[in-house]
Design a protein around this motif. Sequence first.
Motif, PDB file in Angstrom:
ATOM      1  N   ILE A  85       0.852  -1.208   0.000  1.00  0.00           N
ATOM      2  CA  ILE A  85       0.000   0.000   0.000  1.00  0.00           C
ATOM      3  C   ILE A  85       0.883   1.252   0.000  1.00  0.00           C
ATOM      4  O   ILE A  85       0.651   2.201  -0.762  1.00  0.00           O
ATOM      5  N   GLU A  86       1.911   1.238   0.843  1.00  0.00           N
ATOM      6  CA  GLU A  86       2.843   2.391   0.882  1.00  0.00           C
ATOM      7  C   GLU A  86       3.496   2.585  -0.478  1.00  0.00           C
ATOM      8  O   GLU A  86       3.624   3.708  -0.974  1.00  0.00           O
ATOM      9  N   ILE A  87       3.901   1.496  -1.075  1.00  0.00           N
ATOM     10  CA  ILE A  87       4.557   1.577  -2.395  1.00  0.00           C
ATOM     11  C   ILE A  87       3.578   2.150  -3.420  1.00  0.00           C
ATOM     12  O   ILE A  87       3.937   3.004  -4.246  1.00  0.00           O
ATOM     13  N   SER A  88       2.315   1.717  -3.347  1.00  0.00           N
ATOM     14  CA  SER A  88       1.329   2.215  -4.329  1.00  0.00           C
ATOM     15  C   SER A  88       1.175   3.728  -4.196  1.00  0.00           C
ATOM     16  O   SER A  88       0.939   4.419  -5.191  1.00  0.00           O
ATOM     17  N   LYS A  89       1.353   4.244  -2.982  1.00  0.00           N
ATOM     18  CA  LYS A  89       1.263   5.704  -2.797  1.00  0.00           C
ATOM     19  C   LYS A  89       2.436   6.392  -3.480  1.00  0.00           C
ATOM     20  O   LYS A  89       2.266   7.395  -4.171  1.00  0.00           O
ATOM     21  N   THR A  90       3.623   5.833  -3.275  1.00  0.00           N
ATOM     22  CA  THR A  90       4.801   6.475  -3.900  1.00  0.00           C
ATOM     23  C   THR A  90       4.736   6.353  -5.425  1.00  0.00           C
ATOM     24  O   THR A  90       5.276   7.187  -6.136  1.00  0.00           O
ATOM     25  N   MET A  91       4.025   5.346  -5.893  1.00  0.00           N
ATOM     26  CA  MET A  91       3.871   5.198  -7.357  1.00  0.00           C
ATOM     27  C   MET A  91       2.722   6.054  -7.886  1.00  0.00           C
ATOM     28  O   MET A  91       2.522   6.157  -9.098  1.00  0.00           O
ATOM     29  N   GLY A  92       1.938   6.621  -6.975  1.00  0.00           N
ATOM     30  CA  GLY A  92       0.792   7.448  -7.391  1.00  0.00           C
ATOM     31  C   GLY A  92      -0.370   6.634  -7.937  1.00  0.00           C
ATOM     32  O   GLY A  92      -1.178   7.145  -8.717  1.00  0.00           O
ATOM     33  N   ILE A  93      -0.465   5.380  -7.527  1.00  0.00           N
ATOM     34  CA  ILE A  93      -1.566   4.538  -8.056  1.00  0.00           C
ATOM     35  C   ILE A  93      -2.503   4.074  -6.932  1.00  0.00           C
ATOM     36  O   ILE A  93      -3.287   3.155  -7.127  1.00  0.00           O
ATOM     37  N   GLU A  94      -2.399   4.728  -5.768  1.00  0.00           N
ATOM     38  CA  GLU A  94      -3.154   4.187  -4.628  1.00  0.00           C
ATOM     39  C   GLU A  94      -4.665   4.150  -4.866  1.00  0.00           C
ATOM     40  O   GLU A  94      -5.370   3.301  -4.322  1.00  0.00           O
ATOM     41  N   SER A  95      -5.165   5.075  -5.718  1.00  0.00           N
ATOM     42  CA  SER A  95      -6.625   5.079  -5.925  1.00  0.00           C
ATOM     43  C   SER A  95      -7.080   3.868  -6.745  1.00  0.00           C
ATOM     44  O   SER A  95      -8.264   3.534  -6.763  1.00  0.00           O
ATOM     45  N   SER A  96      -6.149   3.208  -7.418  1.00  0.00           N
ATOM     46  CA  SER A  96      -6.559   2.016  -8.178  1.00  0.00           C
ATOM     47  C   SER A  96      -6.043   0.729  -7.537  1.00  0.00           C
ATOM     48  O   SER A  96      -6.013  -0.334  -8.169  1.00  0.00           O
ATOM     49  N   VAL A  97      -5.640   0.841  -6.274  1.00  0.00           N
ATOM     50  CA  VAL A  97      -5.199  -0.360  -5.546  1.00  0.00           C
ATOM     51  C   VAL A  97      -6.176  -0.621  -4.394  1.00  0.00           C
ATOM     52  O   VAL A  97      -6.511   0.284  -3.633  1.00  0.00           O
ATOM     53  N   HIS A  98      -6.651  -1.835  -4.315  1.00  0.00           N
ATOM     54  CA  HIS A  98      -7.633  -2.206  -3.296  1.00  0.00           C
ATOM     55  C   HIS A  98      -7.093  -3.392  -2.489  1.00  0.00           C
ATOM     56  O   HIS A  98      -6.132  -4.044  -2.900  1.00  0.00           O
ATOM     57  N   VAL A  99      -7.762  -3.637  -1.378  1.00  0.00           N
ATOM     58  CA  VAL A  99      -7.453  -4.842  -0.597  1.00  0.00           C
ATOM     59  C   VAL A  99      -8.739  -5.667  -0.570  1.00  0.00           C
ATOM     60  O   VAL A  99      -9.791  -5.145  -0.205  1.00  0.00           O
ATOM     61  N   GLY A 100      -8.689  -6.912  -0.982  1.00  0.00           N
ATOM     62  CA  GLY A 100      -9.945  -7.655  -1.072  1.00  0.00           C
ATOM     63  C   GLY A 100      -9.801  -9.160  -1.048  1.00  0.00           C
ATOM     64  O   GLY A 100      -8.716  -9.708  -0.810  1.00  0.00           O
ATOM     65  N   VAL A 101     -10.932  -9.794  -1.306  1.00  0.00           N
ATOM     66  CA  VAL A 101     -11.053 -11.259  -1.216  1.00  0.00           C
ATOM     67  C   VAL A 101     -11.140 -11.860  -2.623  1.00  0.00           C
ATOM     68  O   VAL A 101     -11.932 -11.411  -3.446  1.00  0.00           O
ATOM     69  N   TYR A 102     -10.325 -12.886  -2.835  1.00  0.00           N
ATOM     70  CA  TYR A 102     -10.286 -13.577  -4.132  1.00  0.00           C
ATOM     71  C   TYR A 102     -10.943 -14.945  -3.982  1.00  0.00           C
ATOM     72  O   TYR A 102     -10.869 -15.570  -2.917  1.00  0.00           O
ATOM     73  N   SER A 103     -11.546 -15.393  -5.037  1.00  0.00           N
ATOM     74  CA  SER A 103     -12.013 -16.781  -5.039  1.00  0.00           C
ATOM     75  C   SER A 103     -11.587 -17.464  -6.330  1.00  0.00           C
ATOM     76  O   SER A 103     -11.566 -16.848  -7.396  1.00  0.00           O
ATOM     77  N   CYS A 104     -11.231 -18.733  -6.175  1.00  0.00           N
ATOM     78  CA  CYS A 104     -10.824 -19.528  -7.343  1.00  0.00           C
ATOM     79  C   CYS A 104     -11.928 -20.528  -7.649  1.00  0.00           C
ATOM     80  O   CYS A 104     -12.332 -21.298  -6.776  1.00  0.00           O
ATOM     81  N   LEU A 105     -12.389 -20.509  -8.881  1.00  0.00           N
ATOM     82  CA  LEU A 105     -13.310 -21.544  -9.365  1.00  0.00           C
ATOM     83  C   LEU A 105     -12.524 -22.477 -10.274  1.00  0.00           C
ATOM     84  O   LEU A 105     -11.411 -22.146 -10.694  1.00  0.00           O
ATOM     85  N   GLY A 106     -13.136 -23.592 -10.604  1.00  0.00           N
ATOM     86  CA  GLY A 106     -12.392 -24.595 -11.380  1.00  0.00           C
ATOM     87  C   GLY A 106     -12.132 -24.210 -12.826  1.00  0.00           C
ATOM     88  O   GLY A 106     -11.157 -24.653 -13.425  1.00  0.00           O
ATOM     89  N   GLY A 107     -13.007 -23.348 -13.409  1.00  0.00           N
ATOM     90  CA  GLY A 107     -12.850 -23.020 -14.813  1.00  0.00           C
ATOM     91  C   GLY A 107     -13.033 -24.252 -15.682  1.00  0.00           C
ATOM     92  O   GLY A 107     -13.400 -25.316 -15.183  1.00  0.00           O
TER      93      GLY A 107
END
Length: 350
Positions: A237-259
């Motif tokens: 998150i800190e790195i995303s701020k220094t890169m100026g991309i923090e508004s497009s970086v989120h923290v969330g939940v992933y799920s894997c389906l079998g495909g």
Amino acid sequence: MTGYSSKNDVATANGKQNGSGNQTVENGSKPTAFTPQGNHASSENNIQCSLTSDEFRAVNLMRQDMYPYEVIQEIADFIVKGSGIRPKIGIICGSGLGSLADIIQNPKVFEYEKIPNFPVSTVEGHAGRLVVGTLEGANVMAMQGRFHFYEGYPLAKCSMPVRVMKLCGVEYLFATNAAGGINPKYAVGDIMLMHDHVNMLGFAGNSPLQGPNDPRFGPRFPALVNSYNKDLINKAIEISKTMGIESSVHVGVYSCLGGPTYETIAELKALRMMGVDAVGMSTVHEVITARHCDMKVFAFSLITNKCSTEYSDKKDDEASHDEVMAVAKNRQKTCCELVSRLVAEIQKTA
Ligand SMILES: O=P(O)(O)O[C@H]1O[C@H](CO)[C@@H](O)[C@H]1O
Ligand SMILES: Nc1nc2[nH]cnc2c(=O)[nH]1
């Protein structure tokens, strides 16, 4: 975005089979009958199947899911000796994100097909090479191409390379993927730092840890809370701020389906209700395997398509692998920078 806290928010063992898995296969290509155990059959009572021996060998190799510790050790030795490097960080490149391995310096490249007992990549956007070298001064190894359940590989085989990484000396796993954004706030091209997952294949009774447990890797019943390393999430998150991309970086939940199918609208609605923010067909079994053997895990999804939960006739709402690859190509530079900077942070504190 502020610092991440997990409070409310959400972040062969039996040695029976040899490494090649083909010890029961005859030569020649005449159709033969075989038992479900994989032995060629001579009795009429056995289930008949008209596969040629070559086809049988291919299926048998694909289905092989028991990798004894010793076989994994042999693969790890092959890589460490061949590269002269003991890597500390392992990177798995998601679909279209193979460039994460291209930034490795002084690379020693191993084609999967030349690594003993290694599966081969079958999906576009997964080159099928292991790259070992340095990044920001740290010894790293990267899988330019991962293995998916839908390719026909059992989960234990899909994530077997994580154990190889462990025996090579890897302490940190960076797993990346391309995923569909279910959270309506996510836009195409955003990055979601994974802080948790919903293991849909696990719900269906499938796990990379199924079968006899080898305690040299880890415990029979590993806990998975805190699987995604909070320090690494906060650093990212800190790195995303220094890169100026923090508004497009989120923290969330992933799920894997079998495909390999993408989701129906009803499935997407169900996943959303379960608190899933992004969906894909990978990563979860790799994370489970990594946590089982006590590796620190950092994982992120590149949102390559938006998953609409509204019924519509618009062709645009249909996910496609071409779109996934195109978006990944567009965002690879950003993903490479995020990964490099995080590796540099780890290296700083080493
Ligand atoms: O998870 P990765 O390997 O990034 O790839 C994702 O993209 C592919 C579908 O387009 C699937 O393989 C899905 O899992
Ligand atoms: N299951 C799944 N995998 C993906 N990989 C990239 N996008 C998607 C998606 O929308 N669904």
